[in-house]
Design a protein around this motif. Structure first.
Motif, PDB file in Angstrom:
ATOM      1  N   GLN A  50       8.706  -3.573  -6.378  1.00  0.00           N
ATOM      2  CA  GLN A  50       8.143  -2.179  -6.744  1.00  0.00           C
ATOM      3  C   GLN A  50       9.153  -1.199  -5.933  1.00  0.00           C
ATOM      4  OE1 GLN A  50       4.017  -1.466  -6.261  1.00  0.00           O
ATOM      5  NE2 GLN A  50       3.317  -3.037  -7.571  1.00  0.00           N
ATOM      6  N   LEU A  51       9.482  -1.449  -4.686  1.00  0.00           N
ATOM      7  CA  LEU A  51      10.546  -0.494  -4.055  1.00  0.00           C
ATOM      8  C   LEU A  51      11.767  -0.401  -4.896  1.00  0.00           C
ATOM      9  CD1 LEU A  51       9.906  -1.488  -0.356  1.00  0.00           C
ATOM     10  CD2 LEU A  51       9.237   0.456  -1.357  1.00  0.00           C
ATOM     11  N   ALA A  54      11.562   1.538  -7.822  1.00  0.00           N
ATOM     12  CA  ALA A  54      11.157   3.033  -7.772  1.00  0.00           C
ATOM     13  C   ALA A  54      12.479   3.884  -7.132  1.00  0.00           C
ATOM     14  CB  ALA A  54      10.084   3.168  -6.706  1.00  0.00           C
ATOM     15  N   SER A 161       0.439  -0.033   1.707  1.00  0.00           N
ATOM     16  CA  SER A 161       1.316   0.591   0.839  1.00  0.00           C
ATOM     17  C   SER A 161       2.610   0.976   1.688  1.00  0.00           C
ATOM     18  CB  SER A 161       0.469   1.849   0.352  1.00  0.00           C
ATOM     19  OG  SER A 161       0.907   3.130   1.346  1.00  0.00           O
ATOM     20  N   GLU A 163       6.575   3.134   0.826  1.00  0.00           N
ATOM     21  CA  GLU A 163       7.149   4.083   0.013  1.00  0.00           C
ATOM     22  C   GLU A 163       8.560   4.610   0.581  1.00  0.00           C
ATOM     23  OE1 GLU A 163       6.319   8.527  -1.637  1.00  0.00           O
ATOM     24  OE2 GLU A 163       4.691   7.784  -0.804  1.00  0.00           O
ATOM     25  N   GLU A 165      11.583   6.458   1.582  1.00  0.00           N
ATOM     26  CA  GLU A 165      12.404   7.754   1.556  1.00  0.00           C
ATOM     27  C   GLU A 165      13.755   7.478   2.082  1.00  0.00           C
ATOM     28  OE1 GLU A 165       9.959  10.233   3.997  1.00  0.00           O
ATOM     29  OE2 GLU A 165       8.177  10.072   2.590  1.00  0.00           O
TER      30      GLU A 165
END
Lengths: 271, 319
Positions: A50-51, A54, A161, A163, A165
């Motif tokens: 998923q990383l 994305a 989770s 995410e 950056e």
């Protein structure tokens, strides 16, 4: 500025199937004659994919790394089918009976070898190691912190989770007393819980494509370690199978079962 | 006598039951010293227990995942000459002690039930299907690092073992928080339930698919019994109860004196989380539910009828 490429190294383990009977052998070691990709390692792999998906403007590679007996190639092959780009398998007789200490020594050298081998088009990569929250059969959950300590990397455990950056990874986690949102810089080791995502299944096309993906096998000598450097610090003295629980009294409710349970609890001095 | 260093990642106004149990376990092995990670104000009054030696802390509180707690532990081990370092088997404590073991170049044994005078650790393995004994391979100057699971000593036994004492003095070690690396952006205290924590509870009431969305009767039963509230994965996945309540292979492993299972079929992944319970009582509509194979007392029936009757009877007995 173009972001530095990211090399996500996902640790996957080949473990005895928890749905079947698991046992110790005569040497006091878990019987590893058969196994599956640990279910708990599907979550970090899914998180890695998923990383990668994305990160539109960033070169991200997902590598699966396993350490285990010959059969553990099954675990990395499954990881390739699920979507890893390439895979490495560390196998060596000297690793039989490795404890937490020895496993983290070997994995540190393996991660460095894998990180060093990766060639990226857009520059020098940063690396991120993802692991499951614990191994399914050992359940200690101590490897991520030991690995980070040895790599000189930051560690965040029990992620729910993740995410990406530009210069950091933002992770939600719970370590026991509170829920936290933390930002971690690379290089980092992050363990991922079964709450983080719903792992995908490989489809037929992915299974066929996986056959063409590179799988590299290496031994301790290939990553610069000698057998005595991975000797365990802890030894198992005895293993005893717990006698299986047997069924007690089973009744069918005839309108008074609630009373009967309370009577049973009182008789057993459990109230 | 051995020196034992006990690590508390957080110390509040009073010791938790698991922290008291850990001190009792440690006192059977030698003189107990304590290292504290996160605290507010002066944490030492909570340690007013007879026989506590040194108490080590940093100038400022070091909440997880602050890696400086490892520096604190490393310094404390050197200060008190600890041969045994113990903590509870929680995520944040395991992280700190696992790193410490690397720095001390020694082994770590996680999730043990007991440690005897010869430093042989007893541990439940493979989801409770085996008991193993293990030890450090002896080497000069090599301390043992181990984490304990809770609930291996009765609270009455812990109370009997721990004598009241004066609040010890704290020794502040020159350890500073790390810079960069991991930055905490937000902290949310987990909802504090009036019920005992699941992993530490002496009694657990757990519900599954058969609860059909409403945990109220189980909550009432849990409160009547002073129990922790658990659930199967089917119930947490359905969103009927928070995920932290999940008992099983990938959730919390519990080992209470009494486990009451309601509307849970007892598939192997659920059983893995509870099969070391002292006594198991099961209620399920389906007489073929696997949970009945391991229940000490089973009722084939509707939990929505059985549990309210239990609650009524428990209240009647309490008068």
């Amino acid at each position: 500025m173009v972001n530095a490429p990211l090399h996500i190294i996902t640790l996957v383990k080949w473990v005895p199937d928890a749905q079947l009977e698991r046992r110790y052998n005569a040497e006091g070691r878990i019987d590893r004659s058969e196994g599956v990709l640990s279910e708990l390692d599907e979550y970090p792999l899914e998180a890695a994919l998923q990383l990668r998906e994305a990160a539109q403007d960033r070169e991200v590679r997902v590598t699966a790394l396993t350490m285990g007996p010959a059969g553990s190639s099954t675990a990395v092959k499954k990881a390739l089918q699920i979507g890893a780009d390439d895979a490495y398998q560390l196998t060596d007789e000297a690793l039989i009976g490795a404890d937490i200490w020895a496993s983290s020594v070997a994995l540190k050298a393996a991660v460095e070898a894998v990180a060093g081998a990766g060639e990226f088009e857009s520059g020098e990569p940063e690396y991120l190691v993802l692991t499951g929250m614990a191994s399914e059969e050992g359940e200690s959950g101590a490897i991520p912190a030991q690995l980070a300590e040895r790599l000189g990397a930051h560690v965040v455990t029990y992620a729910t989770s993740l995410e990406l950056e530009p210069e950091r990874l933002v992770v939600t986690r719970s370590g026991g007393t509170e829920s936290q949102k933390v930002a971690v810089r690379m290089p980092a080791v992050v363990s991922v819980t079964d709450q983080a995502n719903d792992p995908r299944y490989p489809n037929f096309k992915a299974i066929m494509a996986a056959k063409k993906k590179p799988l590299t096998r290496f031994s301790l000598a290939d990553i610069g370690l000698r057998a005595e450097e991975v000797s365990a610090k802890v030894r198992v003295l005895t293993t005893t199978a717990r006698p299986p629980r047997t069924a007690g009294e089973i009744i069918t409710d005839e309108g008074d079962a609630g009373l009967k349970i309370v009577e049973f609890l009182a008789k057993e001095r459990l109230l | 006598m051995s020196n034992v260093l006990v690590f508390f990642d957080v110390l509040g106004d009073a010791l938790s039951p698991a922290q008291r149990e850990l001190i009792a376990q440690a006192q059977s092995l030698g003189e107990v010293h304590v290292a504290i990670g996160a605290y507010e104000g002066d944490p030492t009054p909570a340690l007013a227990i007879g026989g506590i030696g040194e108490v080590y802390l940093a100038e400022t509180s070091l909440p997880a995942p602050e890696v400086a707690v490892v520096d604190l532990l490393e310094t404390a081990v050197a200060e008190c000459g600890a041969e045994i370092i113990l903590g509870s088997a929680t995520a944040d404590i395991t992280d700190a002690l696992a790193r410490l073991a690397v720095r001390l170049d020694t082994g770590i044994i996680c999730g043990i039930a007991a440690l005897n005078g010869e430093l042989v650790a007893t541990k439940s393995e493979l989801a409770g299907s085996y008991t193993t004994m293990s030890q450090l391979i002896p080497a000069p100057g090599r301390p043992l690092v181990a984490t304990f699971k809770p609930n291996n000593l009765d609270p009455e036994r812990v109370d009997a073992l721990l004598e009241a004492g004066d609040a010890p003095d704290g020794t502040v070690l020159p350890v500073r928080p790390s810079v960069g690396g991991v930055e905490i952006l937000e902290r949310t205290a987990l909802e504090v339930s009036a019920r005992p924590a699941l992993a530490e509870a002496r009694v657990v009431v757990a519900g599954g698919r058969g609860v059909e969305g409403d945990f109220t009767p189980l909550e009432e039963l849990a409160d009547e019994l002073g129990a922790g509230l658990g659930a199967s994965r089917a119930a947490t996945d359905a969103g009927w109860i928070e995920h932290a309540a999940q008992v099983g292979q990938t959730g919390v492993t519990v080992s209470p004196q009494l486990y009451i299972s309601a509307g849970i079929s007892g598939a192997i992944q659920q059983r893995a989380g509870m099969q070391t319970a002292g006594t198991i009582v099961a209620i399920n509509k389906d007489e073929d539910a696997p949970v009945f194979e391991i229940a000490d007392f089973g009722v084939v029936g509707d939990l929505h009828e059985v549990i309210p009757q239990m609650i009524e009877e428990l209240r009647r007995r309490k008068g």
